[in-house]
Design a protein around this motif. Structure first.
Motif: not given
Length: 295
Positions: A34-40, A210-212, A227-231
């Motif tokens: 997977f790939r997660a950008e900064p602040g994800t 909020s931390v993200a 909902e809305g999280a990279l799962r």
């Protein structure tokens, strides 16, 4: 060059490709991509015993993987594990970074500030007057507490409240605050939604969002992703041989039980999926966790 550094996202990007960790008795997880950008906000979802904690610890440089590749903040794993540990922080991870029930909230926060100054402070920091160092430590604590949404005045005895007297959500907020004292680029939290009511669970996810949103990348182990999280979904593959047409598998009992096989898949909001395999085992996850002192 300073301006460029300020423009970069504070959070660390996380990229994995065929990522896997194997213990003496089998795979804890494998084929995670997977790939997660900064602040994800990344939610590692799955039943207990499916290698979620091992994946969390591997991505924070605390467990050495056996296959595939991964990068955290541009640092390759497992080659740069120590460097990844320096830019990441653990919130609540049972057996690895637990709160001491006999300590008060103030004692936990004070100890973390001292450790932060001892191991990460610059020479200039040590040359400051004691009063200036105390003021800087207090400011860092106040910043972390505010970011974690921990209302010290609302606690039964304020900062002098013992951890054993905290509600589950309050303890989670404290563990997040302790991690944020170091201003990490990557925050990892285990058992995020464990033993929380629906209302508290919603507040916990609001906290991590909020931390993200502030720029810090967040990895959170949970039973059900919001909902809305990279799962990223990890699943037990005990039933793989019985039903080869699907990847649906029964739930394991616990992170450290034996006699159950597992497999790791990655299912993200970006439709990134890891291949299902039949040779990941719960024993493999247990062995890997034992090496961290958790078992």
């Amino acid at each position: 060059m300073g301006a460029e550094a300020e423009e970069r996202p504070h959070g660390a990007a996380v990229i994995t490709d065929g990522f896997g960790l194997k213990g003496p008795r089998g795979w804890a997880f494998r084929e995670v991509s997977f790939r997660a950008e900064p602040g994800t906000l990344v939610a590692i979802e799955g039943p207990s015993g499916s290698g979620r904690t091992c994946l969390l610890l591997a991505l924070t440089g605390r467990m050495k993987t056996k296959e595939g590749t991964a990068e955290v903040g541009g640092l390759p794993l497992p080659k740069r594990m120590a460097a990844v540990r320096r830019i990441s922080a653990l919130g609540h991870v049972p057996g690895v970074s637990e709160l001491d029930p006999a300590f008060t909230v103030a004692e936990h926060l004070g100890e973390r500030a001292l450790l932060q100054r001892r191991f990460d402070g610059s020479v200039r920091t040590f040359l400051r007057r004691p009063s200036e160092r105390r003021a800087a430590a207090r400011a860092r604590i106040d910043e972390a507490v505010a970011a974690a949404g921990l209302d010290l005045a609302a606690l039964p005895k304020g900062e002098r409240t013992s951890v054993r007297d905290l509600e589950r959500l309050e303890a989670l907020r404290l563990s997040v605050a302790l991690a944020l004292v170091g201003r990490p680029r990557l925050l990892a939290v285990d058992d995020t939604d464990l033993k929380l009511s629906d209302t508290d669970r919603a507040e916990a996810w609001a906290l991590l969002r909020s931390v993200a949103d502030s720029g810090t990348t967040v990895l959170a182990v949970c039973s059900e992703a919001p909902e809305g999280a990279l799962r990223i979904t990890t699943l037990d593959a005990t039933a793989a041989d019985d039903d080869e047409a699907t990847d649906e598998v029964p739930e394991a009992d616990s992170d450290l039980t034996e006699d159950s096989a597992e497999d790791t898949t990655a299912d993200t909001t970006a439709d990134t999926t890891a291949d299902a395999t039949g040779d990941t085992t719960e024993e493999g996850a247990a062995d890997a966790l034992a090496e961290t002192g958790r078992a």
